[in-house]
Design a protein around this motif. Structure first.
Motif, short mmCIF file in Angstrom:
data_model
loop_
_atom_site.label_atom_id
_atom_site.label_comp_id
_atom_site.label_asym_id
_atom_site.label_seq_id
_atom_site.Cartn_x
_atom_site.Cartn_y
_atom_site.Cartn_z
N LEU A 8 -31.19 170.83 39.45
CA LEU A 8 -30.75 169.58 39.61
C LEU A 8 -30.57 169.30 41.05
O LEU A 8 -30.42 168.23 41.59
N ARG A 9 -29.85 170.45 41.77
CA ARG A 9 -29.68 170.35 43.08
C ARG A 9 -30.78 170.27 43.98
O ARG A 9 -30.80 169.38 44.90
N ASP A 10 -31.83 170.73 43.55
CA ASP A 10 -32.97 170.48 44.31
C ASP A 10 -33.61 169.03 44.25
O ASP A 10 -34.49 168.66 45.11
N SER A 11 -33.38 168.32 43.22
CA SER A 11 -33.56 166.99 42.85
C SER A 11 -32.69 166.05 43.63
O SER A 11 -33.04 164.71 43.57
N GLY A 12 -31.78 166.32 44.31
CA GLY A 12 -30.81 165.84 45.15
C GLY A 12 -29.62 165.54 44.67
O GLY A 12 -28.67 164.94 45.27
N ILE A 13 -29.13 165.91 43.46
CA ILE A 13 -28.02 165.63 42.94
C ILE A 13 -26.79 166.73 43.55
O ILE A 13 -27.17 167.78 43.75
N THR A 14 -25.80 166.37 43.92
CA THR A 14 -24.90 167.21 44.50
C THR A 14 -23.77 167.37 43.58
O THR A 14 -23.29 166.72 42.95
N PHE A 15 -22.92 168.78 43.78
CA PHE A 15 -22.00 169.00 42.91
C PHE A 15 -20.97 169.40 43.78
O PHE A 15 -20.88 169.79 44.94
N GLN A 16 -19.46 169.11 43.03
CA GLN A 16 -18.29 169.75 43.43
C GLN A 16 -17.81 170.45 42.63
O GLN A 16 -17.41 169.92 41.33
N ILE A 17 -17.56 171.82 42.78
CA ILE A 17 -17.05 172.50 41.69
C ILE A 17 -15.77 172.87 42.06
O ILE A 17 -15.63 173.52 43.07
N ARG A 18 -14.87 172.56 41.28
CA ARG A 18 -13.20 172.91 41.56
C ARG A 18 -12.77 173.75 40.54
O ARG A 18 -13.31 173.85 39.32
#
Length: 54
Positions: free
Chosen positions: A27-37
């Protein structure tokens, strides 16, 4: 990323962990960014201490 695994479900969770990490990386490689808190645990019945001076 922090993953808390309950001790009694460690083996069961471990089997799925590799797939989970691979999915997150894809998912990250496809351009989706994450914020893990991380949120602190909530203690609903936390004891209170009172002191009385005589």
């Amino acid at each position: 990323m922090k993953i808390d695994i309950p001790y009694d479900k460690f083996q069961e969770t471990l089997q799925n962990l590799r797939t989970t990490i691979q999915t997150i990386l894809a998912l990250r490689d496809s351009g989706i960014t994450f914020q893990i808190r991380s949120y602190p645990p909530r203690y609903y019945d936390e004891p209170t201490w009172e002191s009385y001076d005589e």
